[in-house]
Design a protein around this motif. Structure first.
Motif, PDB file in Angstrom:
ATOM      1  N   THR A  76      32.990  27.735  30.783  1.00 26.39           N
ATOM      2  CA  THR A  76      32.550  28.654  31.828  1.00 26.39           C
ATOM      3  C   THR A  76      31.123  29.099  31.567  1.00 26.39           C
ATOM      4  O   THR A  76      30.762  29.498  30.463  1.00 26.39           O
ATOM      5  CB  THR A  76      33.465  29.894  31.883  1.00 26.39           C
ATOM      6  OG1 THR A  76      34.784  29.483  32.226  1.00 26.39           O
ATOM      7  CG2 THR A  76      32.964  30.887  32.909  1.00 26.39           C
ATOM      8  N   ILE A 136      42.742  31.290  32.042  1.00 22.09           N
ATOM      9  CA  ILE A 136      42.027  32.067  33.039  1.00 22.09           C
ATOM     10  C   ILE A 136      40.538  31.737  32.994  1.00 22.09           C
ATOM     11  O   ILE A 136      39.882  31.601  34.025  1.00 22.09           O
ATOM     12  CB  ILE A 136      42.271  33.569  32.808  1.00 22.09           C
ATOM     13  CG1 ILE A 136      43.750  33.904  33.052  1.00 22.09           C
ATOM     14  CG2 ILE A 136      41.393  34.430  33.707  1.00 22.09           C
ATOM     15  CD1 ILE A 136      44.101  35.344  32.821  1.00 22.09           C
ATOM     16  N   LEU A 137      39.983  31.607  31.818  1.00 16.91           N
ATOM     17  CA  LEU A 137      38.589  31.204  31.663  1.00 16.91           C
ATOM     18  C   LEU A 137      38.542  29.909  30.862  1.00 16.91           C
ATOM     19  O   LEU A 137      39.068  29.842  29.756  1.00 16.91           O
ATOM     20  CB  LEU A 137      37.778  32.288  30.944  1.00 16.91           C
ATOM     21  CG  LEU A 137      37.480  33.572  31.726  1.00 16.91           C
ATOM     22  CD1 LEU A 137      36.689  34.542  30.846  1.00 16.91           C
ATOM     23  CD2 LEU A 137      36.707  33.264  32.989  1.00 16.91           C
ATOM     24  N   SER A 146      33.401  31.835  37.452  1.00 20.49           N
ATOM     25  CA  SER A 146      34.657  31.448  38.100  1.00 20.49           C
ATOM     26  C   SER A 146      35.833  31.833  37.228  1.00 20.49           C
ATOM     27  O   SER A 146      35.772  31.765  35.994  1.00 20.49           O
ATOM     28  CB  SER A 146      34.688  29.935  38.375  1.00 20.49           C
ATOM     29  OG  SER A 146      33.671  29.564  39.286  1.00 20.49           O
ATOM     30  N   SER A 147      36.920  32.257  37.879  1.00 20.99           N
ATOM     31  CA  SER A 147      38.137  32.636  37.168  1.00 20.99           C
ATOM     32  C   SER A 147      39.310  32.526  38.131  1.00 20.99           C
ATOM     33  O   SER A 147      39.148  32.215  39.319  1.00 20.99           O
ATOM     34  CB  SER A 147      38.011  34.059  36.619  1.00 20.99           C
ATOM     35  OG  SER A 147      39.183  34.425  35.921  1.00 20.99           O
ATOM     36  N   LYS A 148      40.518  32.780  37.622  1.00 16.82           N
ATOM     37  CA  LYS A 148      41.727  32.699  38.437  1.00 16.82           C
ATOM     38  C   LYS A 148      41.895  33.980  39.253  1.00 16.82           C
ATOM     39  O   LYS A 148      41.563  35.077  38.800  1.00 16.82           O
ATOM     40  CB  LYS A 148      42.947  32.499  37.537  1.00 16.82           C
ATOM     41  CG  LYS A 148      42.860  31.273  36.637  1.00 16.82           C
ATOM     42  CD  LYS A 148      43.020  30.000  37.422  1.00 16.82           C
ATOM     43  CE  LYS A 148      44.458  29.735  37.741  1.00 16.82           C
ATOM     44  NZ  LYS A 148      45.312  29.567  36.552  1.00 16.82           N
TER      45      LYS A 148
END
Length: 319
Positions: free
Chosen positions: A17, A12-13, A85-87
């Motif tokens: 990041t 996810i990260l 940013s992530s999912k």
């Protein structure tokens, strides 16, 4: 509930990041926004449009969604936020933003327009002003948000947790601060023990405060627009209640009558507010004589009850 498949090979990260500071140029808050339909209708509420800090062009298609779902702390135009940013729910990379960056250290707003067109005056004895070279004196903060230069932040004490709105409304989870090391005493720490809990909800600061918005203030139960104090062992100094009358304003209180008042009829009814005629002792005696209050012994005659034979013995007790 929808089930979203997460690819374990794509975290996810990602480890690299980074947070990036950007300037808000617009935000979708309701269906009147011209991009409301384009970005998912009601799912688009809270979506910001942004530019990097070295860009002055407000027209951009760069967007970000709020990272937190449980707190609606949306930024104003020209405030700065950190993005990452992530999912998302579709397993796609989406940009999210954190709450407003604390540029001015103030709850009212933390706007910082494009620096090329703005001069910042940090003379705290006068005020913090923003002068636009083009002659415009207003910085756009929204479509209808209006800056109030008299809003002050709350002064904290050790251990306090304070939530402040932009308009002089706040919640303080504090305590009694009874110590000679407190440089600015407050009005709820005259008595009690150090650390006694207190919760103060304030809706609107006092209109008696000056316009030096960078100087912190305290809650003022006599001056604030309205407030709720949930105390434990505190005493509020200089507190004058609006009324010492036990009857609330406009309340229709119904008095609880005693037995004597009910028998005599000497009371005021809330319906007609008239006094019922009094009855003298002679009338009360006649009323009492009409009732036979002599206790009677139950009679157990012939009955089909199989336990009737033992009833008298059970009532009288063992012989």
């Amino acid at each position: 509930m929808a089930i979203v498949r997460v690819d374990n090979q794509l975290p996810i990260l990602s480890p690299d990041t980074k947070l990036e500071a950007v300037r808000v140029t617009d935000i979708i808050l309701d269906q009147s926004h011209n991009r409301f339909e384009d970005y998912g209708q009601h799912d688009s509420i809270g979506t910001i449009f942004y530019t990097t800090l070295n860009q002055s062009n407000p027209s951009t298609d760069s967007t970000a969604k709020p990272l937190f779902s449980f707190v609606k702390n949306y930024p104003l135009i020209n405030e700065m936020v950190l993005i990452m940013s992530s999912k998302d729910k579709n397993n796609q990379i989406t940009t999210y933003y954190l709450p407003t960056t604390n540029i001015w250290g103030h709850p009212h707003h933390n706007a910082l327009p494009y620096i090329e067109n703005t001069q910042i005056n940090n003379d705290y004895e006068q005020s913090i002003t923003r002068q636009v070279e083009s002659g415009l004196i207003d910085i756009k903060l929204g479509e209808y948000f209006q800056e109030k230069i008299n809003i002050k932040p709350l002064l904290p004490y050790e251990g306090d947790i304070i939530i402040e709105g932009r308009f002089g409304n706040s919640i303080r989870f504090g305590s009694t601060n009874k110590s000679n090391k407190v440089s600015t005493p407050n009005k709820w720490s005259n008595i009690g023990e150090l650390g006694d809990p207190i919760t103060i909800i304030r809706n609107g600061q006092s209109n008696q405060l000056d316009d030096k918005s960078w100087i912190h203030t305290q809650e003022d139960i006599m001056g604030d627009a309205s407030s709720i104090y949930m105390t434990s062992n505190q005493q509020l100094s200089n507190f004058n209640p609006a009324s010492l009358n036990q009857k609330s304003f406009g309340a229709n209180l119904v008095k609880v009558l005693t037995i004597e008042e009910k028998l005599s009829g000497d009371y005021v009814t809330p319906q007609n507010s008239t006094i019922q005629p009094e009855q003298n002792d002679e009338n009360l005696l006649q009323v009492n004589e009409s009732f036979d209050i002599t206790p009677t012994t139950p009679s157990f005659g012939e009955t089909d009850d199989p336990f009737a034979d033992n009833a008298e013995e059970l009532l009288d007790g063992p012989q």
